[in-house]
Design a protein around this motif. Structure first.
Motif, short mmCIF file in Angstrom:
data_model
loop_
_atom_site.label_atom_id
_atom_site.label_comp_id
_atom_site.label_asym_id
_atom_site.label_seq_id
_atom_site.Cartn_x
_atom_site.Cartn_y
_atom_site.Cartn_z
N THR A 170 18.89 -43.67 -59.06
CA THR A 170 19.19 -42.32 -58.57
C THR A 170 18.57 -42.10 -57.19
O THR A 170 17.59 -42.77 -56.81
N ALA A 171 19.13 -41.14 -56.47
CA ALA A 171 18.58 -40.81 -55.15
C ALA A 171 17.14 -40.33 -55.28
O ALA A 171 16.28 -40.68 -54.47
N GLY A 172 16.87 -39.54 -56.33
CA GLY A 172 15.52 -39.03 -56.52
C GLY A 172 14.50 -40.14 -56.72
O GLY A 172 13.40 -40.10 -56.17
N GLU A 173 14.87 -41.15 -57.52
CA GLU A 173 13.96 -42.28 -57.75
C GLU A 173 13.71 -43.05 -56.47
O GLU A 173 12.57 -43.44 -56.17
N ASN A 174 14.76 -43.31 -55.71
CA ASN A 174 14.63 -44.05 -54.46
C ASN A 174 13.78 -43.29 -53.45
O ASN A 174 12.91 -43.87 -52.78
N ILE A 175 14.02 -42.00 -53.32
CA ILE A 175 13.26 -41.20 -52.36
C ILE A 175 11.79 -41.13 -52.77
O ILE A 175 10.89 -41.20 -51.92
N ALA A 176 11.54 -40.99 -54.08
CA ALA A 176 10.15 -40.94 -54.55
C ALA A 176 9.42 -42.24 -54.22
O ALA A 176 8.26 -42.23 -53.78
N GLU A 177 10.09 -43.38 -54.43
CA GLU A 177 9.48 -44.66 -54.11
C GLU A 177 9.24 -44.79 -52.61
O GLU A 177 8.19 -45.27 -52.17
N LEU A 178 10.21 -44.38 -51.79
CA LEU A 178 10.03 -44.45 -50.34
C LEU A 178 8.91 -43.52 -49.88
O LEU A 178 8.17 -43.85 -48.94
N ASN A 179 8.77 -42.37 -50.52
CA ASN A 179 7.66 -41.47 -50.19
C ASN A 179 6.32 -42.14 -50.46
O ASN A 179 5.38 -42.01 -49.67
N GLU A 180 6.21 -42.84 -51.60
CA GLU A 180 4.98 -43.54 -51.92
C GLU A 180 4.68 -44.62 -50.87
O GLU A 180 3.54 -44.76 -50.41
N GLN A 181 5.72 -45.38 -50.50
CA GLN A 181 5.52 -46.43 -49.51
C GLN A 181 5.17 -45.85 -48.14
O GLN A 181 4.34 -46.40 -47.42
N ALA A 182 5.81 -44.74 -47.77
CA ALA A 182 5.53 -44.12 -46.48
C ALA A 182 4.11 -43.57 -46.44
O ALA A 182 3.42 -43.68 -45.42
N GLN A 183 3.65 -42.98 -47.55
CA GLN A 183 2.29 -42.45 -47.61
C GLN A 183 1.27 -43.59 -47.49
O GLN A 183 0.28 -43.48 -46.76
N ALA A 184 1.54 -44.69 -48.21
CA ALA A 184 0.65 -45.86 -48.13
C ALA A 184 0.66 -46.44 -46.71
O ALA A 184 -0.39 -46.87 -46.20
N PHE A 185 1.83 -46.44 -46.07
CA PHE A 185 1.95 -46.93 -44.70
C PHE A 185 1.10 -46.08 -43.76
O PHE A 185 0.39 -46.60 -42.89
N ALA A 186 1.15 -44.77 -43.95
CA ALA A 186 0.37 -43.86 -43.10
C ALA A 186 -1.12 -44.04 -43.30
O ALA A 186 -1.91 -44.00 -42.34
N GLU A 187 -1.55 -44.27 -44.55
CA GLU A 187 -2.97 -44.32 -44.87
C GLU A 187 -3.58 -45.70 -44.64
O GLU A 187 -4.78 -45.80 -44.37
N GLN A 188 -2.78 -46.76 -44.76
CA GLN A 188 -3.35 -48.11 -44.74
C GLN A 188 -2.89 -48.96 -43.57
O GLN A 188 -3.69 -49.71 -42.99
N SER A 189 -1.60 -48.90 -43.23
CA SER A 189 -1.04 -49.86 -42.28
C SER A 189 -1.01 -49.36 -40.85
O SER A 189 -1.14 -50.16 -39.91
N LEU A 190 -0.83 -48.07 -40.66
CA LEU A 190 -0.54 -47.57 -39.33
C LEU A 190 -1.72 -47.79 -38.37
O LEU A 190 -1.52 -48.16 -37.21
N VAL A 191 -2.94 -47.60 -38.87
CA VAL A 191 -4.10 -47.80 -38.00
C VAL A 191 -4.22 -49.27 -37.57
O VAL A 191 -4.62 -49.56 -36.43
N ILE A 192 -3.82 -50.20 -38.45
CA ILE A 192 -3.87 -51.62 -38.11
C ILE A 192 -2.80 -51.93 -37.05
O ILE A 192 -3.07 -52.63 -36.07
N LEU A 193 -1.59 -51.42 -37.24
CA LEU A 193 -0.53 -51.69 -36.28
C LEU A 193 -0.84 -51.07 -34.92
O LEU A 193 -0.44 -51.58 -33.87
N ASN A 194 -1.55 -49.94 -34.92
CA ASN A 194 -1.99 -49.36 -33.66
C ASN A 194 -3.00 -50.26 -32.97
O ASN A 194 -2.92 -50.48 -31.75
#
Length: 406
Positions: free
Chosen positions: A377-401
């Protein structure tokens, strides 16, 4: 062709004929500058000694028993099945090399394209380390060191008896060859130098102190253990904790070892050098280019990364981006590349990044796999992408910067 500073022989040496190996050496002799580096990786003995006859069976069957009209995948299957039947017929070789049946089963489970390259090339030349040294001396190349940082940490690779034995061997080539017997080396990755000029201990230390290093992941996510041929070892918290903290300071900006030592005056230099060596070997940290080299390639890396992100709009074929800081590639998944596109479009919230990513993959009729489960479902996919985006913001973005990919 002008002379060059470096040559890389990745996935080449073992799989070309001896005549072509001589041509490679001649190319290096003619075109590598004095002081230039040559990287080479290759299958080696003694580690491959038990398995080499099995590869020979594959090659012989493919050469003499396969139908020439058969497709490559069919010829591979036929050779594997023939070898399995031969071992099942209880030849004396199977008793001399009792692990071959298990080895064959492992090979049968591998990707067929990989098997084709690894075992079915016309040429397959396994060599001892000392034989490669002898081959490259004709290009005035001297063995410098392993290209695998963890190989230099004896405690991870050798028993106490092995370390004691090797310390008694004076000649460096003899010692390195004997070491291959202790670790049963089957694949080497080495660096050679055109005209070696050995640094004194003081010069070496000064060069390392002036070298910058950068973390490739969040300090708190670094595993507390490291594995080697001799087993698993725990990272000493009293050493690695402060080193990781120092490297993570100032939003993970690259730092020279001199700067790290300045932040950790109680830490012995030898402990710092080994800790950084281990972290690089674990893939947790990386040495950096000079700031001048970084500045020279920044614009080209930006252009390349932009094109890679654009490709992520259509698929996940390239999940690596270029860092001008390290001069190498950094894993960045397709969804993370889509998040970067959202950021470039001025979207600041992870939920906005997730929504942009979903709009792209949904339009293409795709969905997300979470583990082995397809989200429907769209809801399931968006929820998973939200989790990945939040993890990206908290963990990966500072490294890529810090790596100047963002």
């Amino acid at each position: 062709m002008p002379q060059c500073d470096s040559i890389s022989l990745h996935g080449i040496w073992t799989w070309v004929s001896r005549d072509n190996q001589k041509l490679i050496v001649e190319f290096a002799r003619r075109h590598l500058k004095p002081g230039g580096l040559l990287y080479i990786d290759y299958k080696c003995l003694p580690g491959w000694s038990p398995s080499a006859p099995l590869r020979q069976l594959f090659s012989l069957h493919d050469r003499f028993a396969s139908k020439t009209s058969a497709r490559p995948a069919e010829r591979i299957e036929a050779a594997l099945n023939f070898s399995e039947a031969l071992l099942a017929a209880n030849p004396k070789y199977a008793h001399a090399a009792p692990g071959m049946s298990a080895n064959l089963q492992s090979i049968k489970g591998q990707n067929r394209q990989y098997i084709a390259h690894e075992y079915f090339n016309r040429d397959w030349n396994c060599m001892y380390f000392s034989d490669v040294v002898d081959a490259l001396v004709h290009a005035k190349l001297d063995y410098a060191t392993t290209a695998v940082p963890l190989d230099a940490v004896d405690a991870l690779n050798l028993s106490a008896e092995g370390m004691d034995f090797l310390q008694g061997i004076e000649h460096p080539i003899m010692r390195e060859q004997a070491r291959d017997y202790f670790v049963n080396q089957n694949f080497r990755r080495d660096l050679y130098v055109r005209g070696t000029s050995r640094l004194s201990a003081t010069e070496r230390r000064e060069h390392l102190l002036n070298t910058r290093f950068v973390l490739l992941q969040r300090a708190e996510s670094v595993s507390g253990t490291v594995k080697g041929p001799a087993g698993e070892a725990s990272l000493q918290v009293e050493i690695y904790g402060p080193v990781l903290e120092a490297l993570a300071a100032n939003d993970y900006a690259p730092k020279t070892l001199r700067q790290v030592m300045g932040a950790l005056p109680a830490l012995a230099y030898g402990d710092l050098e080994q800790a950084v060596n281990v972290l690089v070997g674990m893939g947790v940290a990386a040495p950096c280019q000079s700031e001048a080299a970084e500045n020279r390639v920044q614009a080209r890396c930006d252009d390349l990364n932009l094109q890679l992100c654009k490709r992520s709009l259509y698929g996940n074929t390239i999940q690596i981006m270029a860092s001008p800081v390290t001069g190498g590639g950094v894993p960045v998944s397709r969804f993370q590349q889509l998040f970067l596109i959202a950021i470039k479009h001025g979207k600041k919230q992870p939920s906005e990044w997730a929504q942009l990513a979903w709009s792209i993959i949904a339009e293409q009729g795709e969905g997300i796999l979470k583990g082995d489960t397809a989200l429907t479902t769209a809801g399931e996919n968006i929820a998973e992408l939200n989790e990945q985006a939040q993890a990206f913001a908290e963990q990966s973005l500072v490294i890529l910067n810090a790596l100047k990919i963002v």
